[in-house]
Design an enzyme around this catalytic site. Structure first.
Site, PDB file in Angstrom:
ATOM      1  N   ASP A 177       0.848  -1.195   0.000  1.00 34.83           N
ATOM      2  CA  ASP A 177       0.000   0.000   0.000  1.00 34.83           C
ATOM      3  C   ASP A 177       0.883   1.245   0.000  1.00 34.83           C
ATOM      4  O   ASP A 177       2.112   1.155   0.132  1.00 34.83           O
ATOM      5  CB  ASP A 177      -0.961  -0.022   1.208  1.00 34.83           C
ATOM      6  CG  ASP A 177      -0.240   0.104   2.551  1.00 34.83           C
ATOM      7  OD1 ASP A 177       0.523   1.073   2.730  1.00 34.83           O
ATOM      8  OD2 ASP A 177      -0.434  -0.763   3.428  1.00 34.83           O
ATOM      9  N   ASN A 219       4.724  -4.915  18.051  1.00 32.05           N
ATOM     10  CA  ASN A 219       3.763  -5.774  17.361  1.00 32.05           C
ATOM     11  C   ASN A 219       2.584  -6.059  18.286  1.00 32.05           C
ATOM     12  O   ASN A 219       2.704  -5.973  19.512  1.00 32.05           O
ATOM     13  CB  ASN A 219       4.432  -7.098  16.954  1.00 32.05           C
ATOM     14  CG  ASN A 219       3.807  -7.729  15.718  1.00 32.05           C
ATOM     15  OD1 ASN A 219       3.594  -7.043  14.714  1.00 32.05           O
ATOM     16  ND2 ASN A 219       3.517  -9.010  15.777  1.00 32.05           N
ATOM     17  N   GLY A 236       4.814  -4.386  13.289  1.00 33.42           N
ATOM     18  CA  GLY A 236       3.647  -4.991  12.640  1.00 33.42           C
ATOM     19  C   GLY A 236       3.972  -6.032  11.605  1.00 33.42           C
ATOM     20  O   GLY A 236       3.323  -6.097  10.564  1.00 33.42           O
ATOM     21  N   SER A 273       4.920 -10.313  10.989  1.00 40.60           N
ATOM     22  CA  SER A 273       4.795 -11.607  11.654  1.00 40.60           C
ATOM     23  C   SER A 273       6.129 -12.317  11.818  1.00 40.60           C
ATOM     24  O   SER A 273       6.217 -13.309  12.530  1.00 40.60           O
ATOM     25  CB  SER A 273       3.851 -12.497  10.851  1.00 40.60           C
ATOM     26  OG  SER A 273       4.353 -12.648   9.534  1.00 40.60           O
ATOM     27  N   HIS A 313       8.765  -5.113  -1.295  1.00 38.13           N
ATOM     28  CA  HIS A 313       7.895  -6.095  -1.955  1.00 38.13           C
ATOM     29  C   HIS A 313       7.055  -5.480  -3.071  1.00 38.13           C
ATOM     30  O   HIS A 313       6.043  -6.062  -3.459  1.00 38.13           O
ATOM     31  CB  HIS A 313       6.982  -6.773  -0.927  1.00 38.13           C
ATOM     32  CG  HIS A 313       7.714  -7.719  -0.027  1.00 38.13           C
ATOM     33  ND1 HIS A 313       7.174  -8.234   1.129  1.00 38.13           N
ATOM     34  CD2 HIS A 313       8.972  -8.244  -0.103  1.00 38.13           C
ATOM     35  CE1 HIS A 313       8.059  -9.039   1.720  1.00 38.13           C
ATOM     36  NE2 HIS A 313       9.155  -9.057   0.997  1.00 38.13           N
ATOM     37  N   CYS A 358      11.062  -6.373 -19.960  1.00 42.38           N
ATOM     38  CA  CYS A 358      12.239  -5.501 -19.848  1.00 42.38           C
ATOM     39  C   CYS A 358      12.471  -4.997 -18.417  1.00 42.38           C
ATOM     40  O   CYS A 358      13.407  -4.242 -18.183  1.00 42.38           O
ATOM     41  CB  CYS A 358      12.128  -4.314 -20.818  1.00 42.38           C
ATOM     42  SG  CYS A 358      10.950  -3.045 -20.301  1.00 42.38           S
ATOM     43  N   CYS A 415       7.125  -4.450 -16.136  1.00 46.07           N
ATOM     44  CA  CYS A 415       7.141  -5.187 -17.408  1.00 46.07           C
ATOM     45  C   CYS A 415       7.883  -6.510 -17.201  1.00 46.07           C
ATOM     46  O   CYS A 415       9.047  -6.515 -16.785  1.00 46.07           O
ATOM     47  CB  CYS A 415       7.818  -4.371 -18.509  1.00 46.07           C
ATOM     48  SG  CYS A 415       7.928  -5.325 -20.054  1.00 46.07           S
TER      49      CYS A 415
HETATM   50  P1  NAD Z   1       1.478 -10.524   8.240  1.00 40.49           P
HETATM   51  O1  NAD Z   1       0.085 -10.276   7.790  1.00 40.49           O
HETATM   52  O2  NAD Z   1       2.076 -11.859   8.058  1.00 40.49           O
HETATM   53  O3  NAD Z   1       1.601 -10.184   9.813  1.00 40.49           O
HETATM   54  C1  NAD Z   1       1.107  -9.008  10.353  1.00 40.49           C
HETATM   55  C2  NAD Z   1       1.581  -8.865  11.794  1.00 40.49           C
HETATM   56  O4  NAD Z   1       1.056  -7.638  12.270  1.00 40.49           O
HETATM   57  C3  NAD Z   1       1.105  -9.973  12.735  1.00 40.49           C
HETATM   58  O5  NAD Z   1       2.203 -10.403  13.538  1.00 40.49           O
HETATM   59  C4  NAD Z   1       0.047  -9.286  13.596  1.00 40.49           C
HETATM   60  O6  NAD Z   1       0.037  -9.746  14.928  1.00 40.49           O
HETATM   61  C5  NAD Z   1       0.514  -7.849  13.566  1.00 40.49           C
HETATM   62  N1  NAD Z   1      -0.554  -6.871  13.724  1.00 40.49           N
HETATM   63  C6  NAD Z   1      -1.861  -6.968  13.352  1.00 40.49           C
HETATM   64  N2  NAD Z   1      -2.520  -5.850  13.663  1.00 40.49           N
HETATM   65  C7  NAD Z   1      -1.629  -5.023  14.253  1.00 40.49           C
HETATM   66  C8  NAD Z   1      -1.700  -3.709  14.798  1.00 40.49           C
HETATM   67  N3  NAD Z   1      -2.848  -3.022  14.818  1.00 40.49           N
HETATM   68  N4  NAD Z   1      -0.579  -3.173  15.324  1.00 40.49           N
HETATM   69  C9  NAD Z   1       0.585  -3.863  15.332  1.00 40.49           C
HETATM   70  N5  NAD Z   1       0.725  -5.090  14.840  1.00 40.49           N
HETATM   71  C10 NAD Z   1      -0.375  -5.674  14.299  1.00 40.49           C
HETATM   72  O7  NAD Z   1       2.323  -9.390   7.538  1.00 40.49           O
HETATM   73  P2  NAD Z   1       3.828  -9.288   7.099  1.00 40.49           P
HETATM   74  O8  NAD Z   1       4.708  -9.790   8.199  1.00 40.49           O
HETATM   75  O9  NAD Z   1       3.979  -7.922   6.576  1.00 40.49           O
HETATM   76  O10 NAD Z   1       4.027 -10.332   5.899  1.00 40.49           O
HETATM   77  C11 NAD Z   1       3.066 -10.616   4.970  1.00 40.49           C
HETATM   78  C12 NAD Z   1       3.320 -10.202   3.527  1.00 40.49           C
HETATM   79  O11 NAD Z   1       2.041  -9.768   3.080  1.00 40.49           O
HETATM   80  C13 NAD Z   1       4.214  -9.042   3.263  1.00 40.49           C
HETATM   81  O12 NAD Z   1       5.119  -9.448   2.322  1.00 40.49           O
HETATM   82  C14 NAD Z   1       3.354  -7.945   2.648  1.00 40.49           C
HETATM   83  O13 NAD Z   1       3.871  -7.541   1.393  1.00 40.49           O
HETATM   84  C15 NAD Z   1       2.031  -8.599   2.363  1.00 40.49           C
HETATM   85  N6  NAD Z   1       0.855  -7.818   2.820  1.00 40.49           N
HETATM   86  C16 NAD Z   1       0.827  -6.480   2.635  1.00 40.49           C
HETATM   87  C17 NAD Z   1      -0.258  -5.751   3.075  1.00 40.49           C
HETATM   88  C18 NAD Z   1      -0.246  -4.251   2.860  1.00 40.49           C
HETATM   89  O14 NAD Z   1       0.407  -3.768   1.941  1.00 40.49           O
HETATM   90  N7  NAD Z   1      -0.921  -3.470   3.714  1.00 40.49           N
HETATM   91  C19 NAD Z   1      -1.320  -6.392   3.703  1.00 40.49           C
HETATM   92  C20 NAD Z   1      -1.271  -7.784   3.856  1.00 40.49           C
HETATM   93  C21 NAD Z   1      -0.169  -8.500   3.420  1.00 40.49           C
END
Ligand code: NAD
Length: 246
Positions: free
Chosen positions: A105, A212, A186, A188, A120, A131, A128
């Site tokens: 986002d 977190n 935030g 995992s 990411h 290229c 693309c």
């Molecule tokens: P994840 O979804 O695996 O984990 C999210 C973590 O955030 C969890 O440990 C959870 O306990 C914690 N969390 C949830 N709500 C919270 C809050 N209010 N405050 C603090 N912590 C909170 O996400 P990740 O580790 O970023 O990995 C997942 C992959 O998914 C990433 O590569 C990412 O690119 C993608 N993703 C991106 C988005 C986005 O762009 N917003 C959303 C979902 C997944």
């Protein structure tokens, strides 16, 4: 916070959760993205079906449609207190600072963060497949859209799928090697290579802090873990870092 000059901050989906963008969820070994479409009941998309190169090859229409919907949903969300606090830190911090986000986002930049890497990829960009040109993109991106650079009908969402190489790893690793403080917010701790950054920073002498909702998979690697919502923990952390030392 002691003698800190260089800061690296890693953010994950949790930092955007309070803005209304769902994080990944796992049940019975299946990881999925729960999303809301057209105000209907939430739909679950398995990671294997929308976040891998194989998914893009097997069903490009589904993958493009999925990311079109995520891109469109950005219009309905706003940065929260955590994004705003990190932008405040970026603007005020006189030393090196690098914000590395796993999020696709655009809430960090909308809050005002400048020293930012999307490792990411980004929803509001197209890549693309021929290229490798990356361009800002808004609106729908149908499969077969032509690349403005090479003309090939090969534009895809600029998303780093599982199994693909994240962006800017050289810059990120160099910043981790110089960091005095590494903060993970935030995330995992389940997705590599980002999940390994804490060990890299720690081995190079940085203090490490996790913010977190709950202890993550990698919590044991951090010097300190603070649990709670990012919208509360991050502004308090930024106040602490920016507090003048006597
Ligand atoms: P994840 O979804 O695996 O984990 C999210 C973590 O955030 C969890 O440990 C959870 O306990 C914690 N969390 C949830 N709500 C919270 C809050 N209010 N405050 C603090 N912590 C909170 O996400 P990740 O580790 O970023 O990995 C997942 C992959 O998914 C990433 O590569 C990412 O690119 C993608 N993703 C991106 C988005 C986005 O762009 N917003 C959303 C979902 C997944």
């Amino acid at each position: 916070m002691g003698d800190i000059r260089n800061i690296v901050i890693l953010t994950g989906a949790g930092v955007s959760a309070e803005s209304g963008i769902p994080t990944f969820r796992s049940t019975a070994g299946v990881t999925y993205w729960e999303v809301y479409e057209d105000d209907l009941a939430p739909r679950h998309y398995r990671i294997e079906d929308v976040c891998t190169p194989q998914a893009l090859a097997n069903d490009p229409a589904l993958v493009h449609r999925f990311y079109d919907a995520r891109r469109a949903a950005l219009a309905g969300v706003r940065p929260n207190a955590a994004h705003r606090a990190l932008a405040r830190l970026d603007a005020a911090w006189p030393g090196e600072l690098l914000l590395v986000t796993q999020n696709v986002d655009d809430l960090h930049e909308r809050a005002g963060s400048r020293r930012l890497i999307h490792m990411h990829g980004e929803l509001r960009a197209a890549l693309c497949a021929i290229c490798d040109a990356r361009r800002p993109h808004d609106g729908a991106l149908p499969p077969g859209s032509a690349c403005g650079q090479c003309g090939a009908p090969a534009l895809r969402p600029d998303i780093v799928f599982f199994g693909e190489m994240p962006y800017a790893m050289d810059r990120i690793e160099a910043a981790l090697a110089r960091a005095d403080l590494f903060v993970s917010i935030g995330t995992s701790g389940a997705v590599y290579p980002a999940a390994g950054f804490v060990r890299m920073a720690s081995a190079c002498g940085a203090r490490t802090l996790e913010l977190n909702l709950e202890p993550s998979a990698g919590s044991d690697w951090f010097d300190e873990t603070r649990t709670g919502p990012a919208g509360t923990l991050v502004p308090a952390f930024v106040d602490e870092v920016l507090r003048p030392t006597a």
